[in-house]
Design a protein around this motif. Structure first.
Motif, PDB file in Angstrom:
ATOM      1  N   GLY A  77       0.926  -1.191  -0.132  1.00 20.12           N
ATOM      2  CA  GLY A  77       0.098  -0.020  -0.032  1.00 20.12           C
ATOM      3  C   GLY A  77       0.900   1.382  -0.144  1.00 20.12           C
ATOM      4  N   THR A  78       1.929   1.181   0.799  1.00 25.79           N
ATOM      5  CA  THR A  78       2.747   2.495   0.995  1.00 25.79           C
ATOM      6  C   THR A  78       3.433   2.577  -0.351  1.00 25.79           C
ATOM      7  OG1 THR A  78       3.149   2.034   3.143  1.00 25.79           O
ATOM      8  CG2 THR A  78       4.804   3.501   2.050  1.00 25.79           C
ATOM      9  N   CYS A  79       3.942   1.595  -1.192  1.00 25.12           N
ATOM     10  CA  CYS A  79       4.545   1.677  -2.335  1.00 25.12           C
ATOM     11  C   CYS A  79       3.782   2.283  -3.553  1.00 25.12           C
ATOM     12  CB  CYS A  79       5.271   0.349  -2.862  1.00 25.12           C
ATOM     13  SG  CYS A  79       6.621  -0.296  -1.636  1.00 25.12           S
ATOM     14  N   VAL A  80       2.557   1.591  -3.552  1.00 25.11           N
ATOM     15  CA  VAL A  80       1.470   1.992  -4.491  1.00 25.11           C
ATOM     16  C   VAL A  80       1.088   3.537  -4.460  1.00 25.11           C
ATOM     17  CG1 VAL A  80      -0.816   1.538  -5.215  1.00 25.11           C
ATOM     18  CG2 VAL A  80       0.654  -0.358  -4.894  1.00 25.11           C
ATOM     19  N   ASN A  81       0.837   4.049  -2.908  1.00 29.15           N
ATOM     20  CA  ASN A  81       0.326   5.055  -2.783  1.00 29.15           C
ATOM     21  C   ASN A  81       1.504   6.296  -3.115  1.00 29.15           C
ATOM     22  OD1 ASN A  81      -1.235   7.059  -1.561  1.00 29.15           O
ATOM     23  ND2 ASN A  81      -2.062   5.585  -0.039  1.00 29.15           N
ATOM     24  N   LEU A  82       2.888   5.884  -3.020  1.00 28.94           N
ATOM     25  CA  LEU A  82       3.764   7.006  -3.150  1.00 28.94           C
ATOM     26  C   LEU A  82       4.101   7.039  -4.553  1.00 28.94           C
ATOM     27  CD1 LEU A  82       6.731   5.918  -0.559  1.00 28.94           C
ATOM     28  CD2 LEU A  82       5.425   8.171  -0.851  1.00 28.94           C
ATOM     29  N   TRP A 134      -6.012  -6.151  -2.460  1.00 27.36           N
ATOM     30  CA  TRP A 134      -6.070  -5.001  -3.446  1.00 27.36           C
ATOM     31  C   TRP A 134      -7.226  -4.348  -3.126  1.00 27.36           C
ATOM     32  CZ3 TRP A 134      -1.842  -3.563  -5.237  1.00 27.36           C
ATOM     33  CH2 TRP A 134      -0.790  -4.403  -5.580  1.00 27.36           C
ATOM     34  N   ALA A 135      -8.439  -4.987  -2.299  1.00 28.23           N
ATOM     35  CA  ALA A 135      -9.480  -4.333  -1.858  1.00 28.23           C
ATOM     36  C   ALA A 135      -9.255  -3.442  -0.953  1.00 28.23           C
ATOM     37  CB  ALA A 135     -10.608  -5.406  -1.432  1.00 28.23           C
ATOM     38  N   ILE A 136      -8.342  -3.580  -0.036  1.00 26.38           N
ATOM     39  CA  ILE A 136      -7.672  -2.388   0.801  1.00 26.38           C
ATOM     40  C   ILE A 136      -6.808  -1.506   0.350  1.00 26.38           C
ATOM     41  CG2 ILE A 136      -6.661  -2.320   3.322  1.00 26.38           C
ATOM     42  CD1 ILE A 136      -7.451  -4.959   3.879  1.00 26.38           C
ATOM     43  N   ILE A 137      -5.962  -1.912  -0.581  1.00 26.76           N
ATOM     44  CA  ILE A 137      -4.739  -1.161  -1.042  1.00 26.76           C
ATOM     45  C   ILE A 137      -5.174  -0.127  -2.080  1.00 26.76           C
ATOM     46  CG2 ILE A 137      -2.649  -0.876  -2.309  1.00 26.76           C
ATOM     47  CD1 ILE A 137      -1.977  -3.725  -1.068  1.00 26.76           C
ATOM     48  N   LEU A 138      -5.943  -0.504  -3.008  1.00 21.62           N
ATOM     49  CA  LEU A 138      -6.323   0.390  -4.248  1.00 21.62           C
ATOM     50  C   LEU A 138      -7.426   1.320  -3.944  1.00 21.62           C
ATOM     51  CD1 LEU A 138      -6.663  -2.228  -7.211  1.00 21.62           C
ATOM     52  CD2 LEU A 138      -4.812  -0.715  -6.469  1.00 21.62           C
ATOM     53  N   PRO A 139      -8.464   1.165  -3.123  1.00 27.29           N
ATOM     54  CA  PRO A 139      -9.361   2.310  -2.979  1.00 27.29           C
ATOM     55  C   PRO A 139      -8.664   3.286  -2.155  1.00 27.29           C
ATOM     56  CG  PRO A 139     -10.589   0.055  -2.722  1.00 27.29           C
ATOM     57  CD  PRO A 139      -8.854   0.006  -2.538  1.00 27.29           C
ATOM     58  N   PHE A 195       1.514   7.260   5.195  1.00 28.42           N
ATOM     59  CA  PHE A 195       0.715   5.795   4.693  1.00 28.42           C
ATOM     60  C   PHE A 195       0.994   4.555   5.350  1.00 28.42           C
ATOM     61  CE2 PHE A 195       1.824   8.278   0.260  1.00 28.42           C
ATOM     62  CZ  PHE A 195       0.732   9.171   0.323  1.00 28.42           C
ATOM     63  N   MET A 196       2.418   4.433   5.849  1.00 30.10           N
ATOM     64  CA  MET A 196       2.585   3.112   6.694  1.00 30.10           C
ATOM     65  C   MET A 196       1.556   3.203   7.744  1.00 30.10           C
ATOM     66  SD  MET A 196       6.676   2.899   6.839  1.00 30.10           S
ATOM     67  CE  MET A 196       6.984   4.436   6.731  1.00 30.10           C
ATOM     68  N   VAL A 197       1.166   4.255   8.599  1.00 30.18           N
ATOM     69  CA  VAL A 197       0.163   4.269   9.739  1.00 30.18           C
ATOM     70  C   VAL A 197      -0.944   3.985   9.121  1.00 30.18           C
ATOM     71  CG1 VAL A 197      -0.521   5.754  11.561  1.00 30.18           C
ATOM     72  CG2 VAL A 197       1.751   5.851  11.036  1.00 30.18           C
TER      73      VAL A 197
END
Length: 285
Positions: A77-82, A134-139, A195-197
């Motif tokens: 999630g952090t990598c995708v968000n960044l 990905w249901a948690i990461i992508l949205p 993002f990590m938090v």
């Protein structure tokens, strides 16, 4: 004024203690025997030290699996968000990008209006992401606020640096990687910590999109352990739940302490960037 400084220091010490004492209490309970933690026979220091709670947790399949799930979700999630936030903010910071104003309008629109829980769930379900990380990461892959702040920071960088790189033949990706990112360490480190938090503490999305408790991250499991009841847990976790009850609050507090440690351990490495990065991008010079 000396009296004001003294009074101010006194209140700061009280505030510091109010933050520190719960942490000390959780640590003390986690290292106490079940008999003492259940009976409440101490306040901030256990009379007898015990590692029974940690020994149980390190051998509990559900707990270890939840930690692994949280690590995977947080790292991805952090990598995708960044990646999305930085590239999109960089593109929107350039005046020559066609359609920039329209894109900014759509992004700003999401700060005011939100689809809601049911439409979000239907979109995730239609994409086939249910029971997937990905249901948690992508949205939550990015947000309008993050883009606006990072974009403002990129706009504050001297344009002469980009122009010099273009004269040398560098393309936009080369400029971003070699010129912009090295100058953006404070803002990147700050948002990386955010993002990590965010992903490490993910709870609501996990219980909505992940039907199998074996895929849960650590936060839903912590809630299950703190408000434990044999009637509302899955059959494969029933044995662990009964053992947790027999060990008492020391297991619950040990789990809370272990769940806090990864973020607490990462923060010192980003602290030197955090104070500066928290202010950068908030205003444009």
């Amino acid at each position: 004024m000396k009296w004001f400084d003294t009074l101010n220091a006194f209140f700061l010490v009280l505030i510091g203690l109010s933050v520190l004492i719960p942490f000390v209490y959780i640590t003390a309970v986690s290292f106490s025997p079940p008999s003492e933690s259940l009976g409440g026979r101490f306040y901030l220091w256990p009379k007898e030290w015990s590692f029974a709670a940690y020994d149980y947790l390190f051998h509990a399949r559900n707990f270890i699996r939840s930690l692994q799930n949280s690590v995977v979700i947080t790292v991805l999630g952090t990598c995708v968000n960044l990646l999305i936030s930085i590239t999109l903010s960089y593109a929107l910071s350039k005046r020559f990008v066609p359609g920039r104003r329209i894109a900014l309008l759509f992004i700003f629109f999401t700060m005011i209006f939100h689809g809601g829980m049911i439409p979000s769930y239907l979109v995730v379900k239609s994409l086939g992401l249910i029971d997937s990380y990905w249901a948690i990461i992508l949205p939550a892959a990015t947000s309008a606020f993050n883009i606006m702040v990072i974009r403002t920071f990129f706009q504050s960088l001297p344009e002469s640096l980009d122009e010099a790189a273009r004269i040398d033949g560098a393309g936009e990706f080369r400029i971003l990687l070699s010129v912009v990112l090295p100058l953006s360490k404070p803002i990147i480190a700050t948002f990386a910590l955010f993002f990590m938090v965010q992903y490490w503490n993910e709870f609501f999305s996990a219980i909505i999109y992940l039907n199998d408790s074996r895929d849960w991250p650590i936060q839903p499991l912590l809630r299950q352990m703190v408000a434990i009841s044999a009637s509302n847990i899955s059959a494969d976790a029933a044995l662990d739940a009964q053992l947790a009850v027999s060990l008492g609050p020391n297991v619950q507090n040990a789990a809370i302490l272990l769940a806090m440690l990864p973020i607490v351990a990462v923060y010192p490495f980003l602290q030197k960037y955090f104070a500066k990065g928290a202010m950068l991008g908030s205003i444009k010079e």
